[in-house]
Each structure stands twice: as C-alpha cells, then as structure tokens.
Design an enzyme around this catalytic site. Sequence first.
Site, PDB file in Angstrom:
ATOM      1  N   GLU A  50       0.839  -1.202   0.000  1.00 31.66           N
ATOM      2  CA  GLU A  50       0.000   0.000   0.000  1.00 31.66           C
ATOM      3  C   GLU A  50       0.877   1.256   0.000  1.00 31.66           C
ATOM      4  OE1 GLU A  50      -2.727  -0.047   3.248  1.00 31.66           O
ATOM      5  OE2 GLU A  50      -3.950   1.591   2.461  1.00 31.66           O
TER       6      GLU A  50
HETATM    7  N1  ADP Z   1     -14.586  14.387   3.218  1.00 33.11           N
HETATM    8  C1  ADP Z   1     -13.958  13.709   4.175  1.00 33.11           C
HETATM    9  N2  ADP Z   1     -13.650  14.301   5.348  1.00 33.11           N
HETATM   10  C2  ADP Z   1     -13.002  13.620   6.303  1.00 33.11           C
HETATM   11  N3  ADP Z   1     -12.601  12.362   6.189  1.00 33.11           N
HETATM   12  C3  ADP Z   1     -12.886  11.724   5.063  1.00 33.11           C
HETATM   13  C4  ADP Z   1     -13.569  12.353   3.988  1.00 33.11           C
HETATM   14  N4  ADP Z   1     -13.677  11.452   2.977  1.00 33.11           N
HETATM   15  C5  ADP Z   1     -13.095  10.324   3.403  1.00 33.11           C
HETATM   16  N5  ADP Z   1     -12.620  10.478   4.657  1.00 33.11           N
HETATM   17  C6  ADP Z   1     -11.907   9.499   5.503  1.00 33.11           C
HETATM   18  O1  ADP Z   1     -10.766   9.033   4.799  1.00 33.11           O
HETATM   19  C7  ADP Z   1     -10.443   7.744   5.300  1.00 33.11           C
HETATM   20  C8  ADP Z   1     -10.276   6.827   4.125  1.00 33.11           C
HETATM   21  O2  ADP Z   1      -9.830   5.617   4.597  1.00 33.11           O
HETATM   22  P1  ADP Z   1      -9.974   4.266   3.763  1.00 33.11           P
HETATM   23  O3  ADP Z   1      -9.200   4.402   2.512  1.00 33.11           O
HETATM   24  O4  ADP Z   1     -11.400   3.866   3.641  1.00 33.11           O
HETATM   25  O5  ADP Z   1      -9.306   3.236   4.778  1.00 33.11           O
HETATM   26  P2  ADP Z   1      -7.935   2.398   4.740  1.00 33.11           P
HETATM   27  O6  ADP Z   1      -7.053   3.032   3.743  1.00 33.11           O
HETATM   28  O7  ADP Z   1      -7.372   2.479   6.123  1.00 33.11           O
HETATM   29  O8  ADP Z   1      -8.351   1.007   4.384  1.00 33.11           O
HETATM   30  C9  ADP Z   1     -11.567   7.332   6.242  1.00 33.11           C
HETATM   31  O9  ADP Z   1     -11.185   7.601   7.569  1.00 33.11           O
HETATM   32  C10 ADP Z   1     -12.693   8.277   5.841  1.00 33.11           C
HETATM   33  O10 ADP Z   1     -13.561   8.542   6.925  1.00 33.11           O
HETATM   34 CA    CA Z   2      -7.067   3.994   1.734  1.00 27.91          CA
END
Ligand code: ADP
Ligand code: CA
Length: 497
Positions: free
Chosen positions: A174
């Site tokens: 990643e």
């Molecule tokens: N507009 C936003 N404002 C704040 N946080 C956001 C927004 N859009 C996405 N996120 C956050 O970005 C993060 C994306 O993580 P994600 O890629 O789903 O998880 P991981 O990479 O750990 O598997 C999450 O914490 C999500 O809540």
């Molecule tokens: Ca991610």
Amino acid sequence: MAGQREMREKNPWHRRPIIIIAVLFTVVIGGLVTMSVMQNKPIHQKYKYGIVLDAGSSHTSVYVYQWPAEKENNTGMVTQKHTCNVKGKGISSYFRNANQAGPSLRECMEEAERAIPTPRHQETPVYLGATAGMRLLRKENETASGNVLLSVMQFLQATPFSFQGARIITGQEEGAYGWITVNYLSDNFRRAQHTMGALDLGGASTQITFESGDHFKSINDFIHFRLYGKEYRVYTHSFLCYGKDQALKLFLDRQLQAHPTGSGKQTLEDPCFHPGYNKSKSVQDIYNSPCVSEVQPSKAEFTHKGTGNWMLCQKNVRRIFNFSECTSSSCSFNGVFQPPLKGQFGAFSAFFFVMDFLNLTSEPLEVSKKKLAAYCSMPWDEVTKNHKKVKEKYLQEYCFSGTYILTLLEDGYNFTSETWKDIKFIKKIANSDAGWTLGYMLNLTNMIPAEAPDSPPIPHAGYVTLMVLFVFVLFFLIVLAYCFFRRSSSASQKQIV
Ligand SMILES: Nc1ncnc2c1ncn2[C@@H]1O[C@H](COP(=O)(O)OP(=O)(O)O)[C@@H](O)[C@H]1O
Ligand SMILES: [Ca+2]
C-alpha cells in the site's frame, strides 16, 4: 536566328532539361513537406483501459484508467478516466452477510461499463485490492474475511471485463504503490533528480514511504526498485490501527479506561470534541475492533461530551503513541525504526480531506496549531450552523482528526516547524487521484520498465525537417554548380572565338 540563340544561352531556364529538373525537384520537395505534415498530424489513438477497486476500510472506490495503446511504457501516459464511490461502507462491514459484498459493487461496475467502449471490455483488466479494514477482519475472523473476498471475486468474474484477482494487499504494498503513483504522476522517475515521499492516512492504517539511502537497519521496511534504468531504495512502513477511525477508537478507549465510573452511566468529557457536543454512544462501537484493549468498560453506553480544549486534546492524543521505546538509531513511534526524513512529501487521502476542511493545507505548523485550537473551542451548534452541507459523521470529528494529524506528523514522523513546508497536502496530481491504486495497476501490467526504453537519436519530426532541409541544400548546390559550369564554359567559348 543568332539573336534568339544568344538569348537562350543567356537564360539557362529556357533549356528543356533544366525545366524538367526544376519540376522534379518541386514535386519531390512538395512530396516531402506533405509527408512530414501528414506524419506529425495526431493520429486517431487507440486506448487501452484498466480498472482498480480500492476496497478501503470506510468505503470502496472504483478507478478507471486509460492510456494510448502504443505508448504503454512512456511515463505520464496513464490518466484517470472515471471514478465511482460505492454506496455504503467498506467491504469488511459485510462480515455478517458476506454474500452481499459483491453485489454492493454493481452500480459502480455498471458505470465502468459505460465509461469504457464496449469493444474494449473483454481485454480490460480489473483488480481489487483490499486494505486495512480487511486486514483487521482477517485478524479477527479469517473465515468471514475469506467469504467477503469470495463474494467480490464471484461478482467481478461475472462482469464483461477480464478479472485478474481480488486480494488483501500488505501495508508495505500500500505504501510502495502510493509512492509509485505520486512519482509517476509527477514524472519524477524520468525527469527529476529526486523522488517525493508519500504519506497516506486511511481509516484503519497509515503509511509513510520515502527514498532513503540509510538501508542497513530493519531490512523489512526497505524495498528496492529499478525503474527506467535507475535504482531506488525506499523506506516504507504501515501502521495498522493508526488510520484516523481506529486512532479515534484507541483515543476513546484510553479516556474511558482512565475515568472508570461506579454505578450509573459513564460520561466522557472529551477535549477533542466541541463544547456543547453531547451524544449517547454505544461502548460496543469502540470495542468492536481488534485494535482496542480487550478490557471493556462494563456499561453498554456512555455520554460523549465535548469540552473543546485543544491543549488538553493534544496531550491526550499523544497518549495513544509510544514515543519512548526505540532500539534503533532513530524511530517514529511504537519502537518502529525510521531513517531521517528526506525531501518533499505528498500527503493524501484523509491527510488532505481533514487539512483542506480546516483550511490548513498551506499554513506553517505554528499557525495551524493556533487555528486548530480556535476551531476546537467553537461551540458545536455554531459548527453545525456554519457547515450545514458537511456530513455530521465527519464534522464532529474534524477537531480530533486535525489534532491527530498534527501529532502524527510532528511527534510521530518527526516533521518540525522547518520541515513542515516540505509536506504538500494533495488530492490529485495531473487530474488523477493520489493513492495506491494507479501504482498497483502500473506494476501488475508491467507498465514501468526496469530499463529506460531506447529512443531514436532525434525525434521523428526533427528527422523529417532535416531531410527536407537537406534536399533544399542539395538543390541549391546543384543550381550553383550549374551556374558555375555555364559561366566557365561560356568564358572558354569566348576565348576560342
Ligand atoms: N470528506 C472527508 N472528510 C473527512 N474524512 C474523510 C472524507 N472522505 C473520506 N474520509 C476518511 O478518509 C479515510 C479513508 O480511509 P480508507 O481508505 O477507507 O481506509 P484504509 O485506507 O485504512 O483502508 C476514512 O477515515 C474516511 O472517513
Ligand atoms: Ca485507503
């Protein structure tokens, strides 16, 4: 008669061979010029396509990439054609009803079908990579994570595309693919002296990746790449449970454990939430993750009350890190080796979303702290009034998330007030999202060669121009030679006379 012949001799253009030669040259030059114009006209491109699904902990996104078929190995050629956010939560949330995970992707995959011309569907590869949400589920319940993966595999196999696999990628992959993405999009591999580091903040994990010559420690955290004929030694580390959603769970757990209550409902006075914020929450929502301690408070619910005190908030956020243990020459946190930071960094995903919301993407560190302190102390009803369109789930957490980001970057990764300017909070580079998906696809389709491709000594357009110029010079020389020959032969005729 004699007068006419004299005129013809004085004007060589009246001679038939000369006229024929002149016409021939004009035709040849005209032909060459037309050819060069035709050759350099942009021809109708045939595009190739690729699809990557980013199955994150909070949600899944589908990315459709495209590139001109004949320029596969040229850097900067792949562009993001289309994105789609899958409705609902991430695939790991389907652990109880795994067979629903695949069908949840339907709408976005149908959008991808519309975004890619039908004749190209069959040859278009589709990959799914799951990140920290699925890593955590696998830790907790391997069968459930296997069933979720099976469901998405079966669904993607049934699409008209060429399904290439669905798997949980490692934290190292990643980090590394995020680094490849930002440097590929910035064209750093072929044009720049230095590469750019990558900082990715997700919901369940966070990654730091940068080029570092310091490779003798912790071999596990180093990867070697040979790209376009250059060697890269890259440090990367992924912290599971330190994405911002899991970090909040760690943070709430510490606070709940620190203030146990006797009888009655527990009230948690939280300095990282706005004054006036007051919500009843389920304890289970915090302790449903393998990241938090197994000792649960006995109550099922607690009252979450904000106090909006940034100094105290940062002090408490620091407690979820261990800064003291380090057996290497230098560490980030929790005893993890990290070589000294080097160069510029692109910080994306939640790093960008949060800092952009707080208007802190281009402020110095000290200003950011002051602004954040002022924001945290804003009453909750004022915050909701000012941001009616922002999802409440995000809105309530920005004070905590901003504080967590500053602490992670400064105390965790060791950025300082001086090196803060080296962090660029970014969402996109050259119209493509910064994230691991593009790097993943480039790697799996072998689109970044280890050696620089041989290029012709001069570009095609230059070659044609040179050829035309060469013909002109040749023509000029022949005319010059002819004139010279004419003059010397008429001079010798005069002498004979
Ligand atoms: N507009 C936003 N404002 C704040 N946080 C956001 C927004 N859009 C996405 N996120 C956050 O970005 C993060 C994306 O993580 P994600 O890629 O789903 O998880 P991981 O990479 O750990 O598997 C999450 O914490 C999500 O809540
Ligand atoms: Ca991610």
